[in-house]
Enzyme design. Structure first.
Site, PDB file in Angstrom:
ATOM      1  N   ASP A   1      19.994  51.731  42.677  1.00 14.29           N
ATOM      2  CA  ASP A   1      21.101  52.406  41.989  1.00 14.29           C
ATOM      3  C   ASP A   1      22.064  51.359  41.453  1.00 14.29           C
ATOM      4  O   ASP A   1      22.022  50.190  41.846  1.00 14.29           O
ATOM      5  CB  ASP A   1      21.832  53.358  42.938  1.00 14.29           C
ATOM      6  N   SER A   2      22.939  51.793  40.566  1.00 14.85           N
ATOM      7  CA  SER A   2      23.937  50.884  40.002  1.00 14.85           C
ATOM      8  C   SER A   2      25.039  50.554  41.005  1.00 14.85           C
ATOM      9  O   SER A   2      25.777  49.590  40.822  1.00 14.85           O
ATOM     10  CB  SER A   2      24.555  51.503  38.742  1.00 14.85           C
TER      11      SER A   2
ATOM     12  N   TYR B   1      26.724  51.418  34.900  1.00 15.44           N
ATOM     13  CA  TYR B   1      25.668  51.270  33.897  1.00 15.44           C
ATOM     14  C   TYR B   1      25.930  52.157  32.682  1.00 15.44           C
ATOM     15  O   TYR B   1      25.485  51.854  31.585  1.00 15.44           O
ATOM     16  CB  TYR B   1      24.318  51.682  34.502  1.00 15.44           C
TER      17      TYR B   1
ATOM     18  N   CYS C   1      19.483  56.055  39.912  1.00 16.40           N
ATOM     19  CA  CYS C   1      20.483  56.073  38.839  1.00 16.40           C
ATOM     20  C   CYS C   1      19.947  56.859  37.645  1.00 16.40           C
ATOM     21  O   CYS C   1      18.876  56.556  37.119  1.00 16.40           O
ATOM     22  CB  CYS C   1      20.800  54.636  38.431  1.00 16.40           C
ATOM     23  N   ASN C   2      20.689  57.870  37.200  1.00 15.86           N
ATOM     24  CA  ASN C   2      20.264  58.674  36.056  1.00 15.86           C
ATOM     25  C   ASN C   2      20.202  57.854  34.780  1.00 15.86           C
ATOM     26  O   ASN C   2      19.298  58.026  33.963  1.00 15.86           O
ATOM     27  CB  ASN C   2      21.217  59.859  35.856  1.00 15.86           C
TER      28      ASN C   2
ATOM     29  N   CYS D   1      24.261  62.425  37.141  1.00 16.87           N
ATOM     30  CA  CYS D   1      24.605  61.081  37.602  1.00 16.87           C
ATOM     31  C   CYS D   1      24.633  61.170  39.120  1.00 16.87           C
ATOM     32  O   CYS D   1      25.235  62.103  39.668  1.00 16.87           O
ATOM     33  CB  CYS D   1      25.964  60.640  37.062  1.00 16.87           C
TER      34      CYS D   1
ATOM     35  N   HIS E   1      26.245  59.713  41.218  1.00 13.05           N
ATOM     36  CA  HIS E   1      27.594  59.690  41.785  1.00 13.05           C
ATOM     37  C   HIS E   1      28.144  61.120  41.952  1.00 13.05           C
ATOM     38  O   HIS E   1      28.898  61.397  42.882  1.00 13.05           O
ATOM     39  CB  HIS E   1      28.554  58.918  40.874  1.00 13.05           C
TER      40      HIS E   1
END
Length: 255
Positions: free
Chosen positions: A7-8, A39, A70-71, A181, A183
């Site tokens: 993931d970012s 990102y 991460c999307n 996302c 997050h």
């Protein structure tokens, strides 16, 4: 089985939490590219390069499967990463579309895709949904949520102001919201509460969560079953401050 999660930053914790709960794997290596988050504001070429560099990170760990949590990376770097990998790599978009197919039978149901600027501009979700026959799809870039979540601002005036800024102009109220996302599931309850409180919806919108979606996808595609005898071992790595990343993990995942 030993797998990797990329993931970012901390957003992938939402996917990791679902994976830990499902207990499908023995060991999970989590890599957060926290030195270069977010990102979602970067160009596609840069995101592809970040994805390939993540592959280089995982090579010594000898994982059997990589999950791109991460999307933005799933939308823009997944295909390139798969070309350069000998192990299966799974993103979060295809599992989310599968979850939609299983849970939303009305092809005219209004669907709202939330994501970073890069994910939304890629049209990855829009195109995939239209291929499945969903006709009423809208999208909204909500990139400001990412730095708030990275700073552990999961409630309060700043988040409320941000939601008001993004959601007030909506013309069509969604029955389904894709949290595009990783997050965003960390503020899922706040998003649901905002829509229920400000738009007086008769029922809460269905929220599609990447973590839950990917567990179902992995169980279906790879015939994985829960290991009832062992909780997965988790190892954290970061391009930035790994101590900070581990601290966030302990707070959010209750490790």
């Amino acid at each position: 089985m030993k797998i990797g999660v990329f993931d970012s930053g901390v957003g992938g914790f939402s996917v990791l939490k679902s994976l830990l709960k499902a207990q499908l794997f023995d060991e999970i290596i989590y890599y957060g590219d926290s030195a270069r988050v977010p990102y979602g504001t970067k160009d596609p070429t840069t995101i592809k390069q970040f994805g390939l560099e993540a592959l280089d990170f995982f090579k010594p760990h000898q994982i059997k499967l990589l999950i791109v949590a991460c999307n933005t990376a799933s939308a823009l770097a997944l295909e390139e990463m798969q070309k350069h990998s000998k192990i299966p790599i799974v993103g979060v978009i295809e599992p989310s579309i599968l979850a939609i197919k299983q849970q939303v039978k009305d092809k005219n149901a209004p669907i709202l895709v939330l994501g970073t600027k890069a994910t939304i501009q890629s049209n990855a979700y829009d195109n995939a949904l239209k291929q499945q026959g969903y006709l009423n799809v809208s999208h909204l870039a909500t990139s400001l949520f990412v730095p708030l979540i990275e700073e552990n601002i999961l409630e309060g005036e700043l988040l409320e102001t941000c939601m008001r800024y993004y959601f007030t102009p909506l013309k069509i109220l969604p029955e389904v919201i894709i949290l595009g996302c990783t997050h965003f599931p960390l503020i899922a309850q706040k998003i649901e509460g905002y829509f229920m409180g400000h738009f007086a919806l008769p029922t809460p919108p269905l929220l599609i969560h990447s973590g839950d979606a990917i567990v179902g996808y992995l169980q279906q595609k790879y015939a994985l079953k829960k290991n009832a005898h062992a909780f997965p071992k988790v190892e954290f790595h970061a391009s930035g401050d790994v101590v900070w990343l581990e601290k966030q993990a302990k707070e959010w995942l209750k490790l």
